[in-house]
Motif scaffolding. Structure first.
Motif, PDB file in Angstrom:
ATOM      1  N   ASP A   1       0.825  -1.201   0.000  1.00 44.93           N
ATOM      2  CA  ASP A   1       0.000   0.000   0.000  1.00 44.93           C
ATOM      3  C   ASP A   1       0.864   1.258   0.000  1.00 44.93           C
ATOM      4  O   ASP A   1       0.529   2.234  -0.677  1.00 44.93           O
ATOM      5  N   LEU A   2       1.951   1.252   0.749  1.00 49.36           N
ATOM      6  CA  LEU A   2       2.828   2.427   0.777  1.00 49.36           C
ATOM      7  C   LEU A   2       3.417   2.670  -0.613  1.00 49.36           C
ATOM      8  O   LEU A   2       3.499   3.813  -1.078  1.00 49.36           O
ATOM      9  N   GLU A   3       3.783   1.608  -1.287  1.00 48.30           N
ATOM     10  CA  GLU A   3       4.288   1.714  -2.658  1.00 48.30           C
ATOM     11  C   GLU A   3       3.205   2.280  -3.583  1.00 48.30           C
ATOM     12  O   GLU A   3       3.470   3.147  -4.418  1.00 48.30           O
ATOM     13  N   PHE A   4       1.992   1.783  -3.424  1.00 44.50           N
ATOM     14  CA  PHE A   4       0.868   2.288  -4.218  1.00 44.50           C
ATOM     15  C   PHE A   4       0.660   3.781  -3.977  1.00 44.50           C
ATOM     16  O   PHE A   4       0.504   4.563  -4.929  1.00 44.50           O
ATOM     17  N   GLN A   5       0.634   4.183  -2.713  1.00 42.99           N
ATOM     18  CA  GLN A   5       0.387   5.587  -2.380  1.00 42.99           C
ATOM     19  C   GLN A   5       1.430   6.499  -3.012  1.00 42.99           C
ATOM     20  O   GLN A   5       1.098   7.569  -3.550  1.00 42.99           O
ATOM     21  N   LEU A   6       2.675   6.093  -2.955  1.00 41.11           N
ATOM     22  CA  LEU A   6       3.759   6.942  -3.440  1.00 41.11           C
ATOM     23  C   LEU A   6       3.854   6.969  -4.964  1.00 41.11           C
ATOM     24  O   LEU A   6       3.884   8.038  -5.574  1.00 41.11           O
ATOM     25  N   PHE A   7       3.913   5.794  -5.569  1.00 40.16           N
ATOM     26  CA  PHE A   7       4.276   5.719  -6.983  1.00 40.16           C
ATOM     27  C   PHE A   7       3.082   5.660  -7.935  1.00 40.16           C
ATOM     28  O   PHE A   7       3.216   6.047  -9.101  1.00 40.16           O
ATOM     29  N   GLU A   8       1.924   5.211  -7.465  1.00 43.88           N
ATOM     30  CA  GLU A   8       0.754   5.134  -8.336  1.00 43.88           C
ATOM     31  C   GLU A   8      -0.233   6.260  -8.057  1.00 43.88           C
ATOM     32  O   GLU A   8      -0.725   6.914  -8.983  1.00 43.88           O
ATOM     33  N   ASN A   9      -0.524   6.483  -6.787  1.00 42.46           N
ATOM     34  CA  ASN A   9      -1.511   7.500  -6.423  1.00 42.46           C
ATOM     35  C   ASN A   9      -0.919   8.908  -6.471  1.00 42.46           C
ATOM     36  O   ASN A   9      -1.462   9.812  -7.107  1.00 42.46           O
ATOM     37  N   LEU A  10       0.217   9.101  -5.822  1.00 43.51           N
ATOM     38  CA  LEU A  10       0.829  10.435  -5.748  1.00 43.51           C
ATOM     39  C   LEU A  10       1.717  10.772  -6.941  1.00 43.51           C
ATOM     40  O   LEU A  10       2.017  11.942  -7.170  1.00 43.51           O
ATOM     41  N   LEU A  11       2.172   9.743  -7.650  1.00 45.56           N
ATOM     42  CA  LEU A  11       3.145   9.941  -8.734  1.00 45.56           C
ATOM     43  C   LEU A  11       4.330  10.762  -8.224  1.00 45.56           C
ATOM     44  O   LEU A  11       4.682  11.823  -8.759  1.00 45.56           O
ATOM     45  N   VAL A  12       4.943  10.254  -7.150  1.00 41.90           N
ATOM     46  CA  VAL A  12       5.986  11.010  -6.456  1.00 41.90           C
ATOM     47  C   VAL A  12       7.199  11.287  -7.335  1.00 41.90           C
ATOM     48  O   VAL A  12       7.931  12.260  -7.109  1.00 41.90           O
ATOM     49  N   MET A  13       7.384  10.496  -8.383  1.00 35.95           N
ATOM     50  CA  MET A  13       8.534  10.733  -9.263  1.00 35.95           C
ATOM     51  C   MET A  13       8.421  12.071  -9.998  1.00 35.95           C
ATOM     52  O   MET A  13       9.425  12.595 -10.499  1.00 35.95           O
ATOM     53  N   GLU A  14       7.202  12.650 -10.049  1.00 35.88           N
ATOM     54  CA  GLU A  14       7.041  13.964 -10.662  1.00 35.88           C
ATOM     55  C   GLU A  14       7.887  15.024  -9.963  1.00 35.88           C
ATOM     56  O   GLU A  14       8.257  16.033 -10.585  1.00 35.88           O
ATOM     57  N   LEU A  15       8.180  14.796  -8.699  1.00 39.27           N
ATOM     58  CA  LEU A  15       8.969  15.784  -7.954  1.00 39.27           C
ATOM     59  C   LEU A  15      10.368  15.957  -8.528  1.00 39.27           C
ATOM     60  O   LEU A  15      10.980  17.016  -8.362  1.00 39.27           O
ATOM     61  N   THR A  16      10.876  14.937  -9.192  1.00 38.80           N
ATOM     62  CA  THR A  16      12.259  15.008  -9.691  1.00 38.80           C
ATOM     63  C   THR A  16      12.396  15.960 -10.880  1.00 38.80           C
ATOM     64  O   THR A  16      13.510  16.226 -11.329  1.00 38.80           O
ATOM     65  N   ARG A  17      11.294  16.491 -11.380  1.00 38.02           N
ATOM     66  CA  ARG A  17      11.405  17.515 -12.432  1.00 38.02           C
ATOM     67  C   ARG A  17      11.866  18.844 -11.853  1.00 38.02           C
ATOM     68  O   ARG A  17      12.318  19.733 -12.607  1.00 38.02           O
ATOM     69  N   HIS A  18      11.771  19.001 -10.533  1.00 37.51           N
ATOM     70  CA  HIS A  18      12.246  20.214  -9.881  1.00 37.51           C
ATOM     71  C   HIS A  18      13.737  20.088  -9.609  1.00 37.51           C
ATOM     72  O   HIS A  18      14.229  19.025  -9.209  1.00 37.51           O
TER      73      HIS A  18
END
Length: 592
Positions: A8-25
């Motif tokens: 679930d933590l993996e889902f929240q970060l990488f699927e729901n939040l799309l946390v990798m989008e932060l690396t564009r900053h």
């Protein structure tokens, strides 16, 4: 037995939040998914190998005040130093300060793992993070160089020292006083502070208090409050700085971390170092307080998650009774997870904990965007985060008490014993509606400040985000009815808010009398929104034939549960919020 769901933590970060989008900053540009996964795995290993094994011991062996010094569990020395050496305390800070420029979102996700393993143990290092961040943000170069390096390594503990015996939530009434000395920026501090988390202990060499005090002769009220660094021991000599531990509080739960009563300057010898400008202390401290408020919501969610996992494991293994209607007593008993009411309690826990986690990590991502993005994205993220903070602190805090209670109920009498960990989780959950501002304070903050903030701009952004999710959900046939339902409740919430705002500045007492209920009302709406967001992803994966069918189907069932059992509670709350009958205002003290 697991204490959280890695999936679930993996889902929240990488699927729901799309946390990798932060690396564009630019600030986060160096990070990759591999790095983020390594961070999460490192957190899991520390939690599994160091924190969880002493969960019960830290509860049973409370800190003790011995000869003026608090002694804590011997394992904390190793844990705190490990957090420092591995870079957890200053992980989010810039490279040039020794940090890793890790997104707050990943730091909070790691914190969730630590807190689910052992809440008391997790508190020590992250208090230091908040205190050090205040010094590095508002302090001068001398203060930063003097205090932060040993805080980052875990050699020194950081605290937040606000509360006084006669000034709890009413910080304008603090009486701790700072007297100027001949040294610029150095004051003699005199007063007392109570309920200070980790305010004294023997697992670190020094305790660095970030303390609110009023400079002698300063204006009354919050405008006269300044912020000081007040070390327990003077630097570099190590002599006492006249910060004495008067007592230790014996708590209902969360026993592994000491909460202390401090006497400052009893012998007129406590030096404090001014942080930033005089009389601006409360605005500085609010940085740490707002960070801590999201953290409190996460703490509550982590504890309730651990309780949920324990009750789920028990429900799968505990045989009791037979299916309703089964009369053949020769047939074996069934696991209690097959009973509808037990499934209801498990669904309640799953819906509350995973919904709350989604909101809290979303807030963490907003914090990262507000820190690293350009305008107007930066301002919008900051505004939305400001609006959501009282909800993200209070809804998980209140509801995770109920969620943990449901976990205990599933175990029945066994849950009430110390043979199982849920009774400890139940006790530890209860502090969170109190920590970092009571629910009542946050209700006043949401309705009295955040709704009105910048002419309602933050409130508008909140509604706009929910509306966007509703539009996305309408693209999926199976979710159209849920999108329509959420739109209906969003409209009702907007009408209710407009009704209350009609009283603002005219009937102020009536306007704010039910602020806590308004907070609860919006909390339900917010988590319903978070569940619709999760369901969109889950349904898309199911439609693609993703082999993890059970995981994604569980998300859809939580959406169904939350909309059927929780979202409808807005009807009763909304009716109360627009009612002209005000019994809480009409009640007389002598009638109780």
């Amino acid at each position: 037995m697991p204490f959280y769901s890695k999936r679930d933590l993996e889902f929240q970060l990488f699927e729901n939040l799309l946390v990798m989008e932060l690396t564009r900053h630019t600030y986060f540009h160096d990070h990759t998914k591999e790095v983020f996964n390594m961070v999460l795995e490192a957190a899991d290993q520390i939690a599994e190998n160091y924190l969880k094994p002493i969960l019960t011991e830290m509860d049973r062996k409370e800190p003790k005040l011995v000869d003026g010094k608090i002694k804590v569990h011997e394992g904390m020395k190793t844990i705190i130093r490990q957090f420092g050496e591995n870079g957890w305390i200053n992980a989010t800070f810039p490279y040039d300060e020794g940090g890793q420029q890790l997104p707050t979102t990943l730091h909070m996700a790691s914190g969730f793992i630590f807190q689910a393993a052992n809440y008391s143990a997790s508190v020590y290092p992250f208090l230091t993070t908040g205190a050090a961040n205040l010094i590095r943000t508002f302090g001068n170069k001398e203060l930063i160089e003097k205090f932060t390096p040993n805080m980052y390594t875990g050699k020194w503990q950081g605290t937040m020292a606000l509360t006084e015996p006669d000034a709890g939530s009413s910080l304008s009434d603090i009486s701790t006083t700072a007297y100027p000395t001949e040294k610029e920026g150095v004051y003699l501090i005199k007063g007392q502070k109570v309920y200070i988390s980790c305010g004294d202990h023997d697992a670190c060499e020094n305790i660095i208090h970030l303390m609110l005090a009023r400079i002698h002769g300063a204006p009354a009220g919050v405008k006269g409050i300044s912020l000081f660094v007040v070390p327990q021991k003077r630097i570099p000599c190590g002599e006492s700085n006249d910060v004495l531990t008067e007592g230790i509080y014996h708590k209902m739960g969360y026993k592994g971390a000491p909460i202390v009563h401090l006497m400052i300057g009893s012998n007129n010898g406590s030096e404090g170092f001014l942080v930033g400008e005089p009389h601006n202390g409360l605005s500085y401290m609010f940085q740490m307080m707002n960070e801590a408020r999201i953290g409190v919501g996460l703490n509550a969610t982590a504890i309730a998650t651990a309780a949920y996992q324990a009750s789920l494991a028990y429900a799968k293994e505990r045989p009791q009774g037979r299916k309703i209607g089964e009369k053949d007593l020769s047939k074996p008993q069934i696991p209690i997870i097959q009973h509808a009411d037990v499934k209801r309690m498990l669904l309640f826990q799953k819906a509350i904990t995973e919904g709350s986690l989604a909101l809290l990590l979303y807030c963490s991502k907003l914090s990262d965007i507000a820190h690293a993005a350009e305008e107007p994205e930066k301002e919008q993220a900051a505004l939305l985060l400001d609006f959501l903070t009282p909800i993200a602190k209070s809804y998980p805090s209140e509801m995770c008490c109920l969620s943990t209670s449901a976990a205990l109920q599933i175990l029945g009498g066994a849950g009430y014993t110390t043979d199982f960990p849920i009774e400890q989780y139940y006790r530890e959950a209860r502090i969170h509606p109190i920590h970092e501002g009571t629910t009542g304070i946050h209700g006043l903050d949401l309705l009295g400040r955040k709704v009105l903030m910048k002419g309602g701009k933050a409130l508008h952004l909140f509604g706009k985000e929910i509306a966007t999710t509703i539009l996305d959900a309408r693209e999926i046939n199976s979710l159209i009815s849920y999108a329509d339902t959420l739109e209906k409740y969003l409209g009702k919430a907007q009408q209710t808010t407009a009704h209350l705002l009609s009283k603002a500045g005219i009937k102020t007492e009536e306007f704010l009398a039910d602020a806590s209920l308004y907070l609860e009302y919006n909390g339900i709406l917010t988590i319903a929104w978070q569940w619709l967001k999760q369901a969109i992803i889950a349904q898309e994966q199911l439609d693609k034939g993703n082999p993890e069918k059970s995981f994604y189907q569980g998300k859809i069932m939580c959406l169904r549960y939350f909309f059927e059992y929780e979202l409808v509670k807005m009807d009763a709350l909304g009716k109360r919020l627009v009612s002209p009958d005000m019994p809480t205002l009409d009640m007389h003290e002598e009638w109780f």
